[in-house]
Structures are given as C-alpha cells and as structure tokens.
Write a protein that holds these residues in place. Structure first.
Motif, PDB file in Angstrom:
ATOM      1  N   TRP A  69      64.007  41.385   0.244  1.00  0.00           N
ATOM      2  CA  TRP A  69      64.488  42.713   0.622  1.00  0.00           C
ATOM      3  C   TRP A  69      63.672  43.826  -0.058  1.00  0.00           C
ATOM      4  CZ3 TRP A  69      70.253  43.431   1.891  1.00  0.00           C
ATOM      5  CH2 TRP A  69      70.453  44.700   2.447  1.00  0.00           C
ATOM      6  N   ASN A 128      72.984  37.923   3.810  1.00  0.00           N
ATOM      7  CA  ASN A 128      71.672  37.736   4.432  1.00  0.00           C
ATOM      8  C   ASN A 128      70.596  37.427   3.387  1.00  0.00           C
ATOM      9  OD1 ASN A 128      72.554  40.453   3.860  1.00  0.00           O
ATOM     10  ND2 ASN A 128      70.516  41.149   4.390  1.00  0.00           N
ATOM     11  N   SER A 223      79.320  42.103  19.029  1.00  0.00           N
ATOM     12  CA  SER A 223      78.653  42.956  18.070  1.00  0.00           C
ATOM     13  C   SER A 223      78.508  44.350  18.695  1.00  0.00           C
ATOM     14  CB  SER A 223      77.260  42.393  17.757  1.00  0.00           C
ATOM     15  OG  SER A 223      76.644  43.171  16.775  1.00  0.00           O
ATOM     16  N   PRO A 224      78.640  45.431  17.996  1.00  0.00           N
ATOM     17  CA  PRO A 224      78.882  45.511  16.565  1.00  0.00           C
ATOM     18  C   PRO A 224      80.360  45.578  16.176  1.00  0.00           C
ATOM     19  CG  PRO A 224      78.359  47.683  17.405  1.00  0.00           C
ATOM     20  CD  PRO A 224      78.350  46.755  18.588  1.00  0.00           C
ATOM     21  N   ARG A 354      75.773  48.889   6.306  1.00  0.00           N
ATOM     22  CA  ARG A 354      76.415  50.001   7.005  1.00  0.00           C
ATOM     23  C   ARG A 354      76.655  51.183   6.078  1.00  0.00           C
ATOM     24  NH1 ARG A 354      81.111  47.429  10.995  1.00  0.00           N
ATOM     25  NH2 ARG A 354      79.667  46.803  12.644  1.00  0.00           N
TER      26      ARG A 354
ATOM     27  N   MET B  12      63.263  53.417   9.568  1.00  0.00           N
ATOM     28  CA  MET B  12      64.631  53.078   9.152  1.00  0.00           C
ATOM     29  C   MET B  12      64.764  51.622   8.696  1.00  0.00           C
ATOM     30  SD  MET B  12      66.871  55.497   9.203  1.00  0.00           S
ATOM     31  CE  MET B  12      68.455  54.687   9.340  1.00  0.00           C
ATOM     32  N   CYS B  16      66.008  44.106   5.609  1.00  0.00           N
ATOM     33  CA  CYS B  16      67.120  43.276   5.155  1.00  0.00           C
ATOM     34  C   CYS B  16      67.039  41.840   5.673  1.00  0.00           C
ATOM     35  CB  CYS B  16      68.433  43.894   5.605  1.00  0.00           C
ATOM     36  SG  CYS B  16      68.597  44.000   7.391  1.00  0.00           S
ATOM     37  N   CYS B  18      68.162  40.692   8.424  1.00  0.00           N
ATOM     38  CA  CYS B  18      69.274  40.304   9.305  1.00  0.00           C
ATOM     39  C   CYS B  18      68.764  39.940  10.695  1.00  0.00           C
ATOM     40  CB  CYS B  18      70.290  41.438   9.426  1.00  0.00           C
ATOM     41  SG  CYS B  18      71.281  41.622   7.950  1.00  0.00           S
ATOM     42  N   PRO B  23      74.283  37.278  13.779  1.00  0.00           N
ATOM     43  CA  PRO B  23      75.132  38.109  12.911  1.00  0.00           C
ATOM     44  C   PRO B  23      75.852  37.246  11.867  1.00  0.00           C
ATOM     45  CG  PRO B  23      75.351  38.808  15.178  1.00  0.00           C
ATOM     46  CD  PRO B  23      74.513  37.558  15.208  1.00  0.00           C
ATOM     47  N   VAL B  85      70.032  42.944  18.481  1.00  0.00           N
ATOM     48  CA  VAL B  85      71.483  42.761  18.339  1.00  0.00           C
ATOM     49  C   VAL B  85      71.859  42.573  16.866  1.00  0.00           C
ATOM     50  CG1 VAL B  85      73.395  41.179  18.832  1.00  0.00           C
ATOM     51  CG2 VAL B  85      71.835  41.861  20.657  1.00  0.00           C
ATOM     52  N   ASN B  88      71.327  45.765  14.941  1.00  0.00           N
ATOM     53  CA  ASN B  88      72.232  46.846  15.329  1.00  0.00           C
ATOM     54  C   ASN B  88      73.701  46.543  15.053  1.00  0.00           C
ATOM     55  OD1 ASN B  88      70.702  48.672  18.113  1.00  0.00           O
ATOM     56  ND2 ASN B  88      70.008  48.279  16.022  1.00  0.00           N
ATOM     57  N   TYR B  89      73.981  45.400  14.454  1.00  0.00           N
ATOM     58  CA  TYR B  89      75.348  45.212  13.970  1.00  0.00           C
ATOM     59  C   TYR B  89      75.623  46.276  12.920  1.00  0.00           C
ATOM     60  CZ  TYR B  89      79.351  43.681  11.402  1.00  0.00           C
ATOM     61  OH  TYR B  89      80.582  43.681  10.777  1.00  0.00           O
ATOM     62  N   ALA B  90      74.625  46.529  12.097  1.00  0.00           N
ATOM     63  CA  ALA B  90      74.843  47.467  11.000  1.00  0.00           C
ATOM     64  C   ALA B  90      73.997  48.730  11.095  1.00  0.00           C
ATOM     65  CB  ALA B  90      74.567  46.771   9.664  1.00  0.00           C
ATOM     66  N   MET B  91      72.871  48.644  11.764  1.00  0.00           N
ATOM     67  CA  MET B  91      71.943  49.773  11.743  1.00  0.00           C
ATOM     68  C   MET B  91      71.907  50.515  13.076  1.00  0.00           C
ATOM     69  SD  MET B  91      70.486  50.031   8.725  1.00  0.00           S
ATOM     70  CE  MET B  91      68.886  50.829   8.828  1.00  0.00           C
ATOM     71  N   ASP B  92      71.631  51.812  13.001  1.00  0.00           N
ATOM     72  CA  ASP B  92      71.416  52.622  14.198  1.00  0.00           C
ATOM     73  C   ASP B  92      69.915  52.846  14.341  1.00  0.00           C
ATOM     74  OD1 ASP B  92      74.127  52.802  14.426  1.00  0.00           O
ATOM     75  OD2 ASP B  92      74.289  54.937  13.982  1.00  0.00           O
ATOM     76  N   ARG B 319      73.289  47.530  22.189  1.00  0.00           N
ATOM     77  CA  ARG B 319      73.465  46.569  21.093  1.00  0.00           C
ATOM     78  C   ARG B 319      73.853  45.185  21.585  1.00  0.00           C
ATOM     79  NH1 ARG B 319      74.583  50.233  16.266  1.00  0.00           N
ATOM     80  NH2 ARG B 319      75.018  52.246  17.182  1.00  0.00           N
ATOM     81  N   THR B 321      76.478  44.623  23.476  1.00  0.00           N
ATOM     82  CA  THR B 321      77.940  44.546  23.624  1.00  0.00           C
ATOM     83  C   THR B 321      78.342  44.297  25.076  1.00  0.00           C
ATOM     84  OG1 THR B 321      77.969  46.259  21.934  1.00  0.00           O
ATOM     85  CG2 THR B 321      80.073  45.746  22.989  1.00  0.00           C
ATOM     86  N   GLU B 348      75.812  37.584  22.964  1.00  0.00           N
ATOM     87  CA  GLU B 348      74.803  38.555  22.493  1.00  0.00           C
ATOM     88  C   GLU B 348      73.883  37.955  21.429  1.00  0.00           C
ATOM     89  OE1 GLU B 348      78.023  38.815  21.993  1.00  0.00           O
ATOM     90  OE2 GLU B 348      78.506  39.585  19.997  1.00  0.00           O
ATOM     91  N   TYR B 349      74.310  36.877  20.794  1.00  0.00           N
ATOM     92  CA  TYR B 349      73.454  36.276  19.765  1.00  0.00           C
ATOM     93  C   TYR B 349      72.977  34.880  20.190  1.00  0.00           C
ATOM     94  CZ  TYR B 349      77.995  34.343  18.503  1.00  0.00           C
ATOM     95  OH  TYR B 349      79.215  33.731  18.551  1.00  0.00           O
TER      96      TYR B 349
END
Ligand code: SF4
Ligand code: SF4
Lengths: 490, 421
Positions: A69, A128, A223-224, A354, B12, B16, B18, B23, B85, B88-92, B319, B321, B348-349
């Motif tokens: 990370w 993760n 998701s999400p 988040r 951005m 991470c 992910c 997910p 996907v 974008n669970y956590a990020m925009d 995302r 959805t 989606e995954y």
C-alpha cells in the motif's frame, strides 16, 4: 538506463525465472514511481534467500512488499514483490494459530477462520492487506493487536540466513514466538512487511481467537451497497454518544472491565457516515444528519454472544453501563440495514478506505499509543488544531473529530486523528503536514508515543537511547547495509 | 480529451490493491478470491487495475515510454471491469475508462498488437473480425425467418459475428430463432446484411473503427423500423446498449439480451418450459452482460474546487450495481429439473471467461488460462454444466474443458430453454 548490469540481472533472473523479474522503466511507476534496480517476484523462502544473498554479493539494497500500500522506496533498490508467496500453510484449530505466507490477505485467512469458529486481528489498514501485517484493528478488544499476535516466524535475515524463531527454532511447531528457541521479539516485531523489516518474513504464525459469529455473513445486495439479509443470532451493533468525553471514557473503561464487547471502536460521527454510505455526496449528507443526532463524542460497539443467554447478559450489562454514563443510542445505526452494513464492514473489511481516501484521495494521520483517557485528551487538542484548516476549506469537515479503542478490554489502546484532503492542493498539503508536525511534537513533549515521531536520533535520547542499540543491532545483522528502513521503527 | 480527462481519477488511486480481489466481504478463502485475471496470471502490480492507472498517470506527466513489456501489460487485460467494481465499493473514481483510454492511446500512437491489427484489418476488409467462410446469413437458411430489411418486424435479432460464422456457435443463433418462433414473437433478421457491432474493435483499442461500424450499423437498424434489438451475444449487447448510447447512436432503440426476452416471455406465459432438463448447473455472468451491461449514464460536470474529488452535478459511477444478473437466473431456475448452484464469484464480481479485450486473439494461452480458472470454480460447485449467455464465453469454456479433460458440460442458456419447451 538500467541500474543493474546484464550479468547481475541474469543472476537474479536465474533465481526467479525470466517471467518473474523486470527492470523495465515503464513498469516502475506502478511501484511507487521510483526507479528500482529491478522488481523480483520470489515464489519461495529459498528464492528469497538466494535473492538476499545476491543483494549482499553486489551490495544492492532491497525491500520486500506485500500488497504494498504505502512506504518509502529509495532509488535503486531491488524490490521484492511477494505476490507469489500467497499460501495458507496451516490453520491449527487446536492450538489456535494460522501459518501464512506474506501475500495471504486478511480477508482470505479470516474467511477460512470463520468457517472454523475462529477469527484474528484484522489490522486497520484493511483486510485487503497481508494477514501477517503488524498493527492494530477494530477488533483489538477481543483479538488483541500488534506484536501480541505474532507467534513463530520464519525470517530471511539481511545476510540471507534463514532463522526460525520461537518454538519453530527447536521443533516444527509454530505455537510460540518466544521459545523454546530464539525469541528475537525485540528485533522482529517491528519488522513485519511493510514495516521496517531488516530482511524478509517469509512465513509467520498468527494467533487466532474464538469467533462467536456465523461461519459466513449473510451478505446480500450489490456493490457498493452490500447489506445483511438478517442480523446473525446473538449479535448486535450500536453507536452510543455521550454528553462528554469523560462520560464516554467512563463507559468505555467499564465495558472493558465487564469484558462484554466483541469490538469497541471509538468512531466519530464522520466515520460512521463514511462507512455506511456509498459515495461522497451521500457521505456528506449523512454526516450532517448524524451530527444532529449525536449528543457528543461516542463509540461504536459490537456485542456477540456465545449463546442467547450470554448475549442477553452482555446486552443488559451494556445497557446499564451506557445508561449510567448518560449515553444515547444513535437511531440511524439501530436500523437493521445500517446495523448489518456496519457489522460486516467493521469485522470483515476494517479498511477505512471510505473514510480516509474516498473524499480527497489522501489523509495524514497521527496514531498514538497509551492510556486511552490521557491520549484522548491529547487528541482533543489535535482536533481543535484541525478546525482552522476545516474553516479554510483545506481539509474535509469531520467536526475535528478523532477516534480510538482499547486493546484486550483494557485501558491501554490506540487513539488516532487524521486530516483528509486533496493532495494536488499544495496549500492543503502544506497545512496538513504542518499540523501533523506540530501535533506530533506536542505528543512527544507531553510524553505520548506517536507513530509519526521523527528520526530515531531525535527521539532516541528520550527513550533510553534505544537508537544506539538499534543501530548496533542493525549493523550486526546487516553488515552490508542492504536493507532499507522506512516507516515507524520502535 | 482522451486519457487527460482521467488524470484526477488516476491520482485518486490510493494503491490499496482492492482491485485485485473481489469485494472483501465476498472473499470466502484463498480460493477464488481474485477478481482480476491479469494480476492473477502475471503477478506484477502493473497488471492490476491500480497498477495500470499508476503507469498511465505517470506517463501523462512524464511522457509515454512504450516498451515491449508495457505493451504486454496493456494488451493482456480483458477490460472486464472487475477492477472498477472492486475499487468503486469504496472509492469514487473511474478505473476502467482510463484503462481503456490508455489502450486507445497506444493504438493512436501506432503501438499495436500484431494479432489485433490483423483482426481489425479483417473487419475493415470483410466486415467481420472473424475469418469468414460462407455468407453471414447462412445459419438462417431453411429457417424461414423474416428479412427485416424487407418486412416490418417488432424485434430485430442480431446474431453477431461468432454465432453467424462459427460452425459450433451457429447452433445458438438457430436455436434462438426457433425458440422465438415457438413463442410467436414477430421478429426478423438482417441475414447477409447484418454487420459486426464493432464491440471487439473497441475493446482492442480501435475506437475509430468501432465508431465507423456503429454509425453504419445504426443507420441500417434504423431503416428497418424495429424498435427493439435482441442479441444473444454479451459483447453485442454491451455495444448496442452501452457503447452506442455513450456515443449517441442508440437513441430510443430498446436493447435486450435473449435472456431478458426469454425471462419476459416466460413471465407472460408465451414460453412454457415443461420438459425436464435434469441437470445440475451453475451460471457464469459474462462481463459485458453482467457488470458492464448496466446502462450508460450520460453526465457532464466540473470538479468542485476544494478538499474533495466531487463534481457539480454529482458524478454517477457505473459500479456494477445495475447489471443484468437476474433474468438469466430466472430463466434457468424456471426450467424443470434444473438444480442450480452459484459459484463463489458471481454477478458484479464475476470472474471473466478470458475472451474479452482482444486477449482471445492476442494471447490465446492467457485467455484459456482464465477460462480454466472459471471451469475449476464451476466444478467446485458440484455442477455438471456451466451455463453462459454469450457465445464467446461458451467457446472459451469448451476449449478449456477439452484441454483439462474435464467432463463438465457447457451450454448457452438458449440451448437449455430449447430442451425444456
Ligand atoms: S484502482 Fe482503486 S482499488 Fe485499485 S489500487 Fe487504486 S484505489 Fe485501490
Ligand atoms: S479490466 Fe479486468 S483484466 Fe483488466 S485490469 Fe481490470 S480486472 Fe484486470
């Protein structure tokens, strides 16, 4: 220009195979935007050992990463990406430990553990990240945290020797980190990737704990917005706010004494809002709503019973403690949908993406360790110092809040505060760095241990001159100075 | 604007990882935990969604340095969107769009893959990405179908390149037509006049070829007067529904996948699956029907200056959805005698079959590697067959199964429906 000569490159290539090494400059930016001598992907302890020996032979510095990370990566190092070392070696239910290679992520190990009624500490960095990461997490109340969870370790030293610590040093058993066999705890426990590993951890045993919850969460939706189809039996999640910090602390310490919390996380309203929402706009609206709902500082808590009676008992004790401290349950979290999201989010994910990265792409944090009531007092000051930055619009408005939790139901724990911002805004970046520097210095002055504290030569004198000993130790185990240091040391 | 418009999104990326995995709350152990075929196969971080963004972002700032290895990274991605996907669970932020734009940039700069060049050259010359033997409409001979260029029909059935030309896949077009005939649907085909939708050219990075194809084809579709287009190809579905909309070709054309139409017909009682199929099956969501099949959202806005990566008006992200997940499952479950079990990675995954993004053409070994991984996941459910809703998936799975000497069967949903009615 290639840093390694073709001959030297070939020596590394012979260890891992041509498909597992590159010095292509075009690929380097995916590894922290630095010019590395090479990226290598070892697949076994033997390969790690051979690579380390080559680094010594050619006086090349190296660093190992897992999912990688963050961290500091000086120019010219050989980067070991441990992605191929991703096996769960053993889950020992009887002795309650798991042995993993570095690229097993916490989510993978946790899922396997839950099937067996076990769980372990998912670090704040998130599920993760590697399961053998050192650190604290949401479930510290019951799963403890940091070096307390490491048992025997297989370690490739900076010179390329394979050392097996703890019980592994004298037998094939992983159950103990301190013997019979060499402990080396003081050297090794600050060293798990991506910390300051002098050398590479190639396998480690991690302590497992009893898990009273389901073998898997009943996650539904897409998701999400994943929710739970139902709240698992004998589980409950709540957020309580209190009239004052003192009252909150009073409740926290009594909950610890009663040993009833599966998880107690001193979230603030901003963090609850971030975790239950699916985008920044929703987050902002939710934060406003929750800010109106709370009466003051608070915490998020999960109660998990081993039986209906155990659950009823814990719930009753909790309600009494909260009532006596004047606590108020947040109605939003009582909604089973939100409760379900938080249960799963806080146990299975833990990562605060988040709440940290989503808004602006960056955050700077000051985590401090120590007695919770005292560190909270420090954090209040750091929170006040955040407010001018919020007013100027430089950082995301979270009300100046901080968060934290106790470890092992005790009064010791972690308290943390961060600023979220857009790193492309240089004014914001500068202001946040200044805030971090000042508040860290204040922590140091007031005799708190902050993970962001500076150079060892600066803090060493205040800590029994540990740095002199540390430097001697590093010199002894790394005579060719081939390992890199980054991140917190102590 | 190209890649530049995504500089903010790429910045951005918090690295991470992910995007490598499904997910986190869906991870059920070390098996089947990866979402991205590319990182799972090639291991270097560069092959992950995030790694791709890190590289593209750095190159935007420091100049484009095309090396063989970089092009290997660029073209060994199925553009399956799993990274989008999971991120974008956590990020925009956009993930798949900049990855796709980076590929366009490579093609614009002449940094192409020879295998893909060849496929696109064929498209330019013959109107199909596939080596065609015979005529496009041959599959429909003897079926007595309406010619939509001559007769007015409610529904236009687009067979797609693979189901038109590939001898094994032709059965899907034929069977679909027969099922629709049985249900009394007023539909027609374009026969020899049918064109390639351009989807695969787009995925390969040849945007202009896609655009030319889309413009030509939409003009023809419009001429037929059909209000609805139905296809059994997930690539085609994604092209008509999402890409044609994105580039303003689609207008008010209703686009349905055969599984959506079948689900509708079953609900209306026009299709009555009565015969027992007696099969234990699992279902594979094709990327371009599933997560990438969700509607395109037109949006224009500006970043609001300040502490957050937010826009005015708020930016909606695709995302995964609202992909097409339930109609195929509803159809399968409506078939008598079917025992249905889900795999670990679904909806989606879902894990890609490996055929997308031109990988099928440029690196068949990797493409089949991904398919084998999926076959193993299907076998782990105890199913006797894996069902899909795209001829490309079926083709890849068939090859994988053969190479693995597995007894697993592979079916398209239309084949099972045909058996049941
Ligand atoms: S693309 Fe998204 S998920 Fe992947 S590393 Fe970047 S922020 Fe994380
Ligand atoms: S689009 Fe698919 S193959 Fe490409 S990087 Fe994303 S997840 Fe991996």
């Amino acid at each position: 220009m290639a840093i390694l000569s073709r001959d030297v490159y070939k020596e590394f290539e012979d260890v891992v195979g041509p498909e597992n090494i590159t010095d292509d400059p075009a690929l380097m930016p995916s590894y922290f935007n630095t010019e590395h001598a090479a990226i290598v992907l070892p697949g076994s302890t033997k390969e790690v050992q051979a690579l380390v020996k080559l680094c010594n032979k050619h006086k090349l510095r190296f660093r190992a990463i897992c999912t990688g990370w963050t961290g500091m990566f000086p120019r010219g190092i050989v980067l070991f990406d441990l992605r191929r070392m991703n096996r769960i070696i053993e889950i020992n239910e009887k002795n309650m430990y798991a042995v993993v290679e570095p690229y097993v992520i916490s989510a993978e190990l946790q899922a396997e553990c839950m099937k067996r009624g076990l769980n372990f500490c998912i670090k704040g960095a998130g599920s993760n990240c590697t399961a053998l990461l050192r650190g604290h997490g949401h479930m510290d109340q019951t799963t403890s945290g940091d070096d307390r969870n490491h048992l025997a370790i297989e370690w490739v030293t900076p010179e390329g020797e394979i050392v097996r610590t703890g019980s592994l040093g004298s037998s094939d058993e992983w159950f103990c980190g301190d013997g019979p066999g060499p402990s080396l705890r003081a050297i090794l426990t600050s060293a798990v990737p991506p910390g300051v590993t002098p050398g590479v951890f190639t396998k480690a045993a991690i302590k497992l704990y009893h898990w009273p919850g389901p073998t898997k969460f009943p996650v539904v939706g897409h998701s999400p917005r994943y929710t739970l189809s139902h709240i698992p039996p004998n589980m409950m999640a709540r957020y309580y706010s209190f009239p004052s910090v003192e009252k909150m602390w009073q409740a926290e310490i009594r909950i610890g004494e009663a040993e009833i919390a599966y998880e107690l996380m001193g979230f603030n309203a901003a963090m609850v809002a971030a975790n239950i929402t699916t985008c920044n706009e929703e987050d902002e609206a939710m934060f406003k709503r929750l800010s109106r709902e709370v009466q003051g500082p608070g915490f998020f808590i999960i109660i998990a019973g081993n039986s209906a009676d155990d659950f009823a008992y814990k719930k009753k004790v909790l309600e009494n403690i909260v009532a006596e401290a004047g606590g108020k349950s947040l109605k939003t979290v009582e909604d089973p949908e939100i409760e379900g999201i938080l249960l799963c989010q806080c146990i299975r994910i833990s990562a605060s993406i988040r709440e940290t990265f989503r808004p602006g792409g960056a955050f700077n944090s000051i985590p401090i360790m120590g007695q919770r009531d005292l560190t909270i007092k420090w954090a209040i000051g750091a929170g006040e110092a955040k407010k001018p930055l919020i007013e100027k619009g430089l950082i995301v408005d979270d009300g100046g809040a901080f968060f934290g939790w106790g470890v092992e139901h005790g009064h010791l724990g972690k308290t943390e505060i961060f600023c979220k911002y857009d790193p492309s805004n240089t004014e914001a970046k500068k202001a946040v760095e200044q805030w971090q520097k000042e508040q860290t210095a204040r922590a140091f002055k007031e005799r708190y241990f902050a993970l962001t504290m500076g150079d060892q030569t600066e803090i060493g004198p205040a800590l029994s001159n540990y740095h002199i000993w540390w430097q001697k130790t590093v010199k002894a185990i790394d005579p060719n100075s081939v390992t890199t240091e980054s991140g917190p040391l102590v | 604007m190209g890649l530049e418009q995504y500089q903010g999104d790429m910045n951005m990326c918090c690295r991470c990882s992910c995007c490598k995995f499904i997910p986190m709350q869906k991870v059920m152990g070390p098996q089947f935990s990866y979402a991205c075929p590319s990182i799972a196969k090639y291991n270097f971080h560069a092959y992950s969604g995030g790694g791709r963004l890190n590289i593209a972002s750095a190159m935007l700032k420091n100049g484009f340095n095309y090396t063989d290895k970089l092009l290997h990274v660029v073209y060994n991605c199925q553009l399956c969107g799993a990274c989008q996907v999971s991120c974008n669970y956590a990020m925009d932020m956009e993930v798949l769009e900049p990855i796709t734009e980076f590929r366009f940039k490579c093609v614009e700069d002449g940094k192409t893959s020879p295998a893909l060049d060849k496929a696109v050259a064929r498209l330019r010359k013959t109107g199909s990405m596939l080596e065609a033997s015979g005529r496009r409409g041959d599959w429909a001979k003897d079926l007595n179908l309406k010619d939509a260029t001559k007769e007015k029909v409610d529904i236009l059935y687009h067979a797609g390149c693979l189901s038109s030309y590939d001898k094994d896949a032709q059965k899907l077009a034929k069977t679909t037509a027969q099922v629709l005939q049985k249900a009394g649907v007023n539909f027609g085909i374009l026969g020899d006049a049918e064109m390639c939708c351009g989807s695969r050219a787009y995925q390969m990075g040849y945007r202009d070829d896609f655009l030319k194809q889309a413009e030509k084809y939409m003009a023809l579709i419009r001429k037929t007067g059909a209000r609805t287009l139905v296809t059994g190809c997930a690539d085609g579905y994604h092209a008509f529904k999402v890409l044609y909309d994105k580039f303003n070709f689609k207008k008010d054309l209703e686009v349905l996948h055969t599984s959506e139409l079948f689900a509708r017909l079953i609900k209306e009682g026009k299709l009555k699956p009565r015969r027992k199929v007696n099969l234990a099956v699992t279902y594979h969501d094709p990327c371009r029907l599933g997560r990438l099949g969700e509607p395109y959202i037109h949006w224009q806005g500006k970043k609001i200056p300040g502490d957050k990566f937010v826009f005015d008006p708020p930016k909606p992200y695709r995302r995964g959805t609202n992909g097409v997940y339930y109609p195929p499952r509803d159809v399968i479950k409506s078939l008598p005698g079917i025992k249905f079990t889900e795999m670990t990675r679904i909806m989606e995954y879902s894990w890609c079959c490996g055929a997308g993004g031109g990988v099928n053409e440029s690196n068949p070994e990797f493409s089949i590697w991904a398919a084998k991984e999926r076959v193993r996941e299907a076998i782990a459910t105890g199913a006797e067959a894996i069902v899909s809703t795209c001829p490309w998936c079926e083709q890849n799975f068939s090859t994988a199964i053969k190479e693995m000497n597995s007894s697993l069967k592979v079916y398209d949903i239309v084949e099972l429906v045909a058996r049941a009615i």
